[in-house]
Design a protein around this motif. Structure first.
Motif, PDB file in Angstrom:
ATOM      1  N   UNK A   1      48.064  50.779  38.396  1.00  0.00           N
ATOM      2  CA  UNK A   1      46.652  50.605  38.712  1.00  0.00           C
ATOM      3  C   UNK A   1      45.780  51.658  38.040  1.00  0.00           C
ATOM      4  N   UNK A   2      46.287  52.844  37.903  1.00  0.00           N
ATOM      5  CA  UNK A   2      45.508  53.912  37.269  1.00  0.00           C
ATOM      6  C   UNK A   2      45.291  53.632  35.789  1.00  0.00           C
ATOM      7  N   UNK A   3      46.199  52.899  35.161  1.00  0.00           N
ATOM      8  CA  UNK A   3      46.045  52.572  33.742  1.00  0.00           C
ATOM      9  C   UNK A   3      44.841  51.664  33.498  1.00  0.00           C
ATOM     10  N   UNK A   4      44.440  50.922  34.508  1.00  0.00           N
ATOM     11  CA  UNK A   4      43.303  50.002  34.365  1.00  0.00           C
ATOM     12  C   UNK A   4      42.156  50.404  35.297  1.00  0.00           C
ATOM     13  N   UNK A   5      42.153  51.636  35.759  1.00  0.00           N
ATOM     14  CA  UNK A   5      41.078  52.195  36.598  1.00  0.00           C
ATOM     15  C   UNK A   5      40.887  51.411  37.893  1.00  0.00           C
ATOM     16  N   UNK A   6      41.998  51.074  38.546  1.00  0.00           N
ATOM     17  CA  UNK A   6      41.932  50.370  39.827  1.00  0.00           C
ATOM     18  C   UNK A   6      42.596  51.159  40.953  1.00  0.00           C
ATOM     19  N   UNK A   7      42.844  52.438  40.741  1.00  0.00           N
ATOM     20  CA  UNK A   7      43.510  53.215  41.774  1.00  0.00           C
ATOM     21  C   UNK A   7      42.664  53.347  43.039  1.00  0.00           C
ATOM     22  N   UNK A   8      41.347  53.152  42.897  1.00  0.00           N
ATOM     23  CA  UNK A   8      40.472  53.263  44.068  1.00  0.00           C
ATOM     24  C   UNK A   8      40.678  52.105  45.045  1.00  0.00           C
ATOM     25  N   UNK A   9      41.304  51.029  44.585  1.00  0.00           N
ATOM     26  CA  UNK A   9      41.523  49.903  45.492  1.00  0.00           C
ATOM     27  C   UNK A   9      42.490  50.264  46.610  1.00  0.00           C
ATOM     28  N   UNK A  10      43.379  51.186  46.360  1.00  0.00           N
ATOM     29  CA  UNK A  10      44.351  51.587  47.390  1.00  0.00           C
ATOM     30  C   UNK A  10      43.677  52.292  48.554  1.00  0.00           C
ATOM     31  N   UNK A  11      42.475  52.789  48.344  1.00  0.00           N
ATOM     32  CA  UNK A  11      41.773  53.525  49.399  1.00  0.00           C
ATOM     33  C   UNK A  11      40.905  52.611  50.261  1.00  0.00           C
ATOM     34  N   UNK A  12      40.773  51.360  49.876  1.00  0.00           N
ATOM     35  CA  UNK A  12      39.952  50.434  50.657  1.00  0.00           C
ATOM     36  C   UNK A  12      40.739  49.908  51.844  1.00  0.00           C
ATOM     37  N   UNK A  13      40.092  49.850  53.005  1.00  0.00           N
ATOM     38  CA  UNK A  13      40.779  49.505  54.259  1.00  0.00           C
ATOM     39  C   UNK A  13      41.314  48.075  54.245  1.00  0.00           C
ATOM     40  N   UNK A  14      40.568  47.151  53.621  1.00  0.00           N
ATOM     41  CA  UNK A  14      41.016  45.761  53.681  1.00  0.00           C
ATOM     42  C   UNK A  14      42.310  45.543  52.916  1.00  0.00           C
ATOM     43  N   UNK A  15      42.655  46.464  52.006  1.00  0.00           N
ATOM     44  CA  UNK A  15      43.878  46.296  51.227  1.00  0.00           C
ATOM     45  C   UNK A  15      45.132  46.679  52.012  1.00  0.00           C
ATOM     46  N   UNK A  16      44.958  47.143  53.221  1.00  0.00           N
ATOM     47  CA  UNK A  16      46.117  47.488  54.053  1.00  0.00           C
ATOM     48  C   UNK A  16      46.745  46.243  54.670  1.00  0.00           C
ATOM     49  N   UNK A  17      46.025  45.097  54.606  1.00  0.00           N
ATOM     50  CA  UNK A  17      46.595  43.850  55.121  1.00  0.00           C
ATOM     51  C   UNK A  17      47.619  43.295  54.130  1.00  0.00           C
ATOM     52  N   UNK A  18      48.487  42.432  54.647  1.00  0.00           N
ATOM     53  CA  UNK A  18      49.567  41.906  53.808  1.00  0.00           C
ATOM     54  C   UNK A  18      49.067  40.825  52.863  1.00  0.00           C
ATOM     55  N   UNK A  19      48.162  39.949  53.323  1.00  0.00           N
ATOM     56  CA  UNK A  19      47.695  38.820  52.526  1.00  0.00           C
ATOM     57  C   UNK A  19      46.181  38.911  52.388  1.00  0.00           C
ATOM     58  N   UNK A  20      45.711  38.786  51.149  1.00  0.00           N
ATOM     59  CA  UNK A  20      44.273  38.879  50.880  1.00  0.00           C
ATOM     60  C   UNK A  20      43.863  37.795  49.891  1.00  0.00           C
ATOM     61  N   UNK A  21      42.619  37.379  49.965  1.00  0.00           N
ATOM     62  CA  UNK A  21      42.055  36.419  49.020  1.00  0.00           C
ATOM     63  C   UNK A  21      41.417  37.209  47.881  1.00  0.00           C
ATOM     64  N   UNK A  22      42.201  37.435  46.831  1.00  0.00           N
ATOM     65  CA  UNK A  22      41.722  38.287  45.740  1.00  0.00           C
ATOM     66  C   UNK A  22      40.459  37.728  45.081  1.00  0.00           C
ATOM     67  N   UNK A  23      40.353  36.415  45.012  1.00  0.00           N
ATOM     68  CA  UNK A  23      39.217  35.804  44.318  1.00  0.00           C
ATOM     69  C   UNK A  23      37.882  36.132  44.984  1.00  0.00           C
ATOM     70  N   UNK A  24      37.901  36.262  46.302  1.00  0.00           N
ATOM     71  CA  UNK A  24      36.664  36.558  47.024  1.00  0.00           C
ATOM     72  C   UNK A  24      36.443  38.051  47.228  1.00  0.00           C
ATOM     73  N   UNK A  25      37.508  38.837  47.167  1.00  0.00           N
ATOM     74  CA  UNK A  25      37.373  40.273  47.415  1.00  0.00           C
ATOM     75  C   UNK A  25      37.097  41.041  46.129  1.00  0.00           C
ATOM     76  N   UNK A  26      37.816  40.701  45.061  1.00  0.00           N
ATOM     77  CA  UNK A  26      37.682  41.423  43.803  1.00  0.00           C
ATOM     78  C   UNK A  26      36.675  40.741  42.895  1.00  0.00           C
TER      79      UNK A  26
END
Length: 281
Positions: A1-26
């Motif tokens: 993730x750091x190679x593409x500047x997405x390491x900050x996504x790990x700090x977002x609370x909603x990413x702690x869930x197991x299943x996410x709708x990437x199309x609507x979140x990202x």
């Protein structure tokens, strides 16, 4: 993730869930960079990339392809960005009208990457799909140049006149006929006036008052006609120029906007000033 500047996504609370709708979140850019991260993680031998950098910055795009090359991944990229050519060895272009071209990308240290059309061969893609592709010698460039020079200027002139005057019943044809007639009449009047001036001087020297007054009246009438013809000639010339410019503009627009011409020029050929070129043309 750091190679593409997405390491900050790990700090977002909603990413702690197991299943996410990437199309609507990202965002679209984040989704593309996440796809890049997946590619870096799996490290496949081949990768087919369909518009994978359309929503990221130019710098991120460059970093991605440089790292892909360093990993030894062979990429087949589908894109409308001409800048991506420098990261590939072969360019396969479709013109949108059923034709295509195969180019070899030549890399130079001074000028980056340039495309060079495949030399000495021409791929004949008119053969049936069940038969092997045929490779035949390309036409001699010198012969093509000589053929073009032999055509001269008459053929292009006739083609241009078909655009400017498409028929005898068109307004352009009527204006052109009126302009030609006016030019002929003006030349005739100028010649007649010069002739009458000489005759008037002769009658004056012979003391023929009647003939002199008659010729003087005719000369005044012809001079008046010549004076009227001058602004009329200017008017018809400007009117014809306006009609021709209008017809040429419509013709150029037809060339640009039919068979995906404008699209090919901007997206495939990489011309960024097509609007300016159209105005100049």
């Amino acid at each position: 993730l750091s190679l593409v500047d997405l390491q900050h996504l790990l700090e977002r609370d909603e990413f702690k869930e197991a299943v996410l709708d990437w199309e609507n979140i990202l965002s679209l850019g984040e989704q593309q960079r996440l796809g890049m991260a997946r590619l870096f993680y799996h490290k496949p031998a081949y990768a087919i990339l369909d518009e994978c950098t359309s929503a990221v910055t130019v710098e991120m795009e460059r970093q991605f392809y440089v790292r892909v090359q360093d990993m030894g991944i062979t990429c087949v990229t589908i894109s409308h960005r001409p800048a991506l050519t420098q990261f590939h060895d072969t360019k396969f272009s479709f013109d949108g009208a059923g034709g295509w071209s195969l180019d070899e990308v030549v890399h130079t240290e001074q000028h980056g990457a340039t495309t060079k059309e495949v030399k000495d061969t021409e791929l004949d893609h008119s053969a049936p799909e069940t038969e092997p592709m045929v490779i035949k010698a390309a036409p001699d460039a010198a012969w093509l140049k000589g053929k073009t020079e032999r055509e001269g200027v008459l053929k292009p002139l006739f083609r241009l006149m078909k655009v400017l005057v498409p028929g005898w019943k068109t307004p352009e044809a009527a204006t052109l006929a009126g302009l030609v007639s006016l030019v002929v009449a003006r030349v005739y009047l100028s010649d007649r006036i010069a002739s009458l001036n000489g005759t008037s001087v002769k009658n004056l020297m012979d003391y023929d008052r009647t003939a002199f007054l008659r010729l003087l009246g005719v000369s005044l009438l012809q001079s008046a006609a010549s004076a009227v013809s001058a602004p009329s000639l200017t008017y018809l010339t400007d009117r014809l120029a306006l009609r021709w410019r209008t017809r040429l503009t419509r013709w150029m627009n037809k060339l640009y906007f039919t068979k995906h011409g404008y699209y090919r020029a901007t997206q495939i050929d990489g011309l960024s000033d097509c609007d300016g070129r159209m105005t100049t043309d």
